[in-house]
Design an enzyme around this catalytic site. Sequence first.
Site, PDB file in Angstrom:
ATOM      1  CB  SER A  91      -0.092 -11.595  -2.497  1.00 17.51           C
ATOM      2  OG  SER A  91       0.617 -11.452  -3.596  1.00 17.51           O
ATOM      3  CG  HIS A  97      -2.429  -9.711  -4.729  1.00 21.64           C
ATOM      4  ND1 HIS A  97      -1.589  -9.558  -3.978  1.00 21.64           N
ATOM      5  CD2 HIS A  97      -3.552  -8.908  -4.626  1.00 21.64           C
ATOM      6  CE1 HIS A  97      -2.115  -8.423  -3.383  1.00 21.64           C
ATOM      7  NE2 HIS A  97      -3.451  -8.238  -3.550  1.00 21.64           N
ATOM      8  CG  ASP A 115      -3.700  -5.527  -0.920  1.00 17.11           C
ATOM      9  OD1 ASP A 115      -4.110  -4.390  -0.519  1.00 17.11           O
ATOM     10  OD2 ASP A 115      -4.231  -6.407  -1.628  1.00 17.11           O
TER      11      ASP A 115
END
Length: 199
Positions: free
Chosen positions: A19, A46, A139
């Site tokens: 991310s 992401h 995540d």
Amino acid sequence: MTADQPEPGPYAIVAVASSAGGIQGLTTLLGALGPDLPVPVLVVQHLDPRHRTVIADVLGRRTALAVKLAEAGERARPGTVHIAPPDRHLLIGSDGVLSLSDTELVHFVRPSADLLFESAAGAYGHRTIACVLTGTGKDGSLGTEAVKSRGGTVIVQDPDTAEHSGMPTAALGAGPVDFVLPLEEIAAVIRGLVEAKRH
């Protein structure tokens, strides 16, 4: 299996999640994997869905592997990096065919590393490598649990070396992992694992 076909290696898939700080992390990891990787690499990074993504172009210039945005219905290919498109979950089936989904967010994100890891674990079990790199949030932590529960291998970037330590720290807190490594050492471990011969 015929005599002229190589024995399948111990691993079938590498799934990577990142991310915040992930473009740099992925550049380092993918750039060090070298050419001719015998398994596909699936990536959840992401991304802001409001902007046209150039991630495949950016990463493709920095690695000898083929890099592309994943497409629904295509088969994951060895030596190819398939990246989840912005705002779409990326999943893989036991037949190696990719699917994309715009189902609800997971931990406030889409694509979700958890869903990718869980689908890889379900499809390939102990032949799965899951790798968590820099990022904020948590995540990937549930997905790493799924990979471990099916006998797969989990690699986590050492949080102390990550630009953002949230995702690696969450993965470490979720349960046992196999390797905790500085970013620069991860590619060599992945290559060693996927290129090992069956005994």
